[in-house]
Motif scaffolding. Sequence first.
Motif, PDB file in Angstrom:
ATOM      1  N   MET A   1      51.239  70.157  99.090  1.00  0.00           N
ATOM      2  CA  MET A   1      50.067  69.390  98.658  1.00  0.00           C
ATOM      3  C   MET A   1      48.787  70.161  98.953  1.00  0.00           C
ATOM      4  O   MET A   1      48.663  70.806  99.985  1.00  0.00           O
ATOM      5  CB  MET A   1      50.017  68.037  99.387  1.00  0.00           C
ATOM      6  CG  MET A   1      51.131  67.068  99.007  1.00  0.00           C
ATOM      7  SD  MET A   1      51.011  65.544  99.967  1.00  0.00           S
ATOM      8  CE  MET A   1      49.380  64.979  99.502  1.00  0.00           C
ATOM      9  N   LYS A   2      47.853  70.085  98.014  1.00  0.00           N
ATOM     10  CA  LYS A   2      46.550  70.686  98.247  1.00  0.00           C
ATOM     11  C   LYS A   2      45.792  69.857  99.273  1.00  0.00           C
ATOM     12  O   LYS A   2      45.879  68.624  99.276  1.00  0.00           O
ATOM     13  CB  LYS A   2      45.751  70.747  96.947  1.00  0.00           C
ATOM     14  CG  LYS A   2      46.300  71.715  95.910  1.00  0.00           C
ATOM     15  CD  LYS A   2      45.402  71.747  94.684  1.00  0.00           C
ATOM     16  CE  LYS A   2      45.922  72.731  93.652  1.00  0.00           C
ATOM     17  NZ  LYS A   2      45.056  72.757  92.434  1.00  0.00           N
ATOM     18  N   PRO A   3      45.030  70.494 100.159  1.00  0.00           N
ATOM     19  CA  PRO A   3      44.251  69.728 101.143  1.00  0.00           C
ATOM     20  C   PRO A   3      43.157  68.913 100.463  1.00  0.00           C
ATOM     21  O   PRO A   3      42.694  69.251  99.374  1.00  0.00           O
ATOM     22  CB  PRO A   3      43.659  70.817 102.043  1.00  0.00           C
ATOM     23  CG  PRO A   3      43.637  72.042 101.199  1.00  0.00           C
ATOM     24  CD  PRO A   3      44.849  71.944 100.313  1.00  0.00           C
ATOM     25  N   ILE A   4      42.770  67.830 101.108  1.00  0.00           N
ATOM     26  CA  ILE A   4      41.689  66.988 100.604  1.00  0.00           C
ATOM     27  C   ILE A   4      40.366  67.667 100.949  1.00  0.00           C
ATOM     28  O   ILE A   4      40.075  67.912 102.122  1.00  0.00           O
ATOM     29  CB  ILE A   4      41.741  65.588 101.242  1.00  0.00           C
ATOM     30  CG1 ILE A   4      43.084  64.927 100.956  1.00  0.00           C
ATOM     31  CG2 ILE A   4      40.602  64.713 100.719  1.00  0.00           C
ATOM     32  CD1 ILE A   4      43.301  63.629 101.723  1.00  0.00           C
ATOM     33  N   ARG A   5      39.570  67.961  99.955  1.00  0.00           N
ATOM     34  CA  ARG A   5      38.299  68.661 100.148  1.00  0.00           C
ATOM     35  C   ARG A   5      37.219  67.632 100.510  1.00  0.00           C
ATOM     36  O   ARG A   5      36.903  66.749  99.717  1.00  0.00           O
ATOM     37  CB  ARG A   5      37.920  69.430  98.894  1.00  0.00           C
ATOM     38  CG  ARG A   5      38.968  70.469  98.497  1.00  0.00           C
ATOM     39  CD  ARG A   5      38.692  71.102  97.147  1.00  0.00           C
ATOM     40  NE  ARG A   5      37.474  71.911  97.166  1.00  0.00           N
ATOM     41  CZ  ARG A   5      36.330  71.534  96.614  1.00  0.00           C
ATOM     42  NH1 ARG A   5      36.223  70.357  95.996  1.00  0.00           N
ATOM     43  NH2 ARG A   5      35.272  72.317  96.669  1.00  0.00           N
ATOM     44  N   VAL A   6      36.666  67.761 101.707  1.00  0.00           N
ATOM     45  CA  VAL A   6      35.739  66.755 102.243  1.00  0.00           C
ATOM     46  C   VAL A   6      34.348  67.336 102.473  1.00  0.00           C
ATOM     47  O   VAL A   6      34.201  68.433 103.020  1.00  0.00           O
ATOM     48  CB  VAL A   6      36.274  66.169 103.568  1.00  0.00           C
ATOM     49  CG1 VAL A   6      35.270  65.192 104.187  1.00  0.00           C
ATOM     50  CG2 VAL A   6      37.615  65.456 103.336  1.00  0.00           C
ATOM     51  N   LEU A   7      33.339  66.575 102.053  1.00  0.00           N
ATOM     52  CA  LEU A   7      31.939  66.901 102.332  1.00  0.00           C
ATOM     53  C   LEU A   7      31.415  65.933 103.377  1.00  0.00           C
ATOM     54  O   LEU A   7      31.547  64.716 103.220  1.00  0.00           O
ATOM     55  CB  LEU A   7      31.096  66.782 101.054  1.00  0.00           C
ATOM     56  CG  LEU A   7      29.566  66.850 101.211  1.00  0.00           C
ATOM     57  CD1 LEU A   7      29.138  68.200 101.770  1.00  0.00           C
ATOM     58  CD2 LEU A   7      28.878  66.569  99.875  1.00  0.00           C
ATOM     59  N   LEU A   8      30.818  66.452 104.455  1.00  0.00           N
ATOM     60  CA  LEU A   8      30.241  65.627 105.522  1.00  0.00           C
ATOM     61  C   LEU A   8      28.731  65.568 105.361  1.00  0.00           C
ATOM     62  O   LEU A   8      28.077  66.605 105.211  1.00  0.00           O
ATOM     63  CB  LEU A   8      30.574  66.216 106.899  1.00  0.00           C
ATOM     64  CG  LEU A   8      32.049  66.347 107.286  1.00  0.00           C
ATOM     65  CD1 LEU A   8      32.161  67.008 108.659  1.00  0.00           C
ATOM     66  CD2 LEU A   8      32.721  64.986 107.282  1.00  0.00           C
ATOM     67  N   ILE A   9      28.168  64.365 105.405  1.00  0.00           N
ATOM     68  CA  ILE A   9      26.714  64.201 105.351  1.00  0.00           C
ATOM     69  C   ILE A   9      26.301  63.347 106.549  1.00  0.00           C
ATOM     70  O   ILE A   9      26.485  62.131 106.563  1.00  0.00           O
ATOM     71  CB  ILE A   9      26.264  63.540 104.032  1.00  0.00           C
ATOM     72  CG1 ILE A   9      26.835  64.299 102.832  1.00  0.00           C
ATOM     73  CG2 ILE A   9      24.734  63.510 103.953  1.00  0.00           C
ATOM     74  CD1 ILE A   9      26.501  63.675 101.492  1.00  0.00           C
ATOM     75  N   GLU A  10      25.780  64.007 107.559  1.00  0.00           N
ATOM     76  CA  GLU A  10      25.450  63.374 108.840  1.00  0.00           C
ATOM     77  C   GLU A  10      24.276  64.124 109.442  1.00  0.00           C
ATOM     78  O   GLU A  10      24.308  65.357 109.541  1.00  0.00           O
ATOM     79  CB  GLU A  10      26.664  63.413 109.762  1.00  0.00           C
ATOM     80  CG  GLU A  10      26.391  63.180 111.230  1.00  0.00           C
ATOM     81  CD  GLU A  10      25.866  61.791 111.534  1.00  0.00           C
ATOM     82  OE1 GLU A  10      24.735  61.688 112.067  1.00  0.00           O
ATOM     83  OE2 GLU A  10      26.573  60.812 111.222  1.00  0.00           O
TER      84      GLU A  10
END
Length: 207
Positions: A1-10
């Motif tokens: 499975m391809k990893p889940i691409r996550v953007l963090l905005i904090e």
Amino acid sequence: MKPIRVLLIEDHFLARMALHSVLSAHSQIQIVGEACDGEAGLAMYRSLLPDVVVLDLRLPLISGFDLIVKIKEEFRSAHIVVLSNYSGSEDIYRAVRRGAMAYLTKDASGEELINAIESVHRGLRYFPNMALDRLAERTPALELTPRETEVLSCITRGYSNREIAEELGIAEKTVRIHVSSLLDKMGARDRTQATIYALQRGLIHLE
């Protein structure tokens, strides 16, 4: 499975680093970007097109609430997870209404955040019992006008009618009308009860 691409905005550096540490340790999650304000977050979303975005509601330049709207306007299928200190029913309702698919408070465990990201990535909503309970408490009929919200904010800061009139540039008689309408809508006996109600529900936040 391809990893889940996550953007963090904090906006808080230490909180952002803690999130990065927790999420990057999971083999199926890849942090593709980090932003410290709403404007940078929107620009990064446009360029990176992440699978999931995790954002705070209290952000500089563009608030988390407005950022959700802007992202969803351009990318209808955006998968948004809110991670916030705000736990009032109005905060949760506003975020969900704007398009958030998950809502967690910052005392959530790393495992719960990962579960939320994985669920949202699959197109599912994720709301812990706290969020569901808060939404159940909310009175749908409570809709304040922008002016009533301004008046309520002044009330929570202890302003008198005269001070509110000066602050907002309106007549004191008009302020009394707004206050009366507010108390009626909120089912509050007086200004003190209205203040408590507003803070508990997340209608107003004291900075």
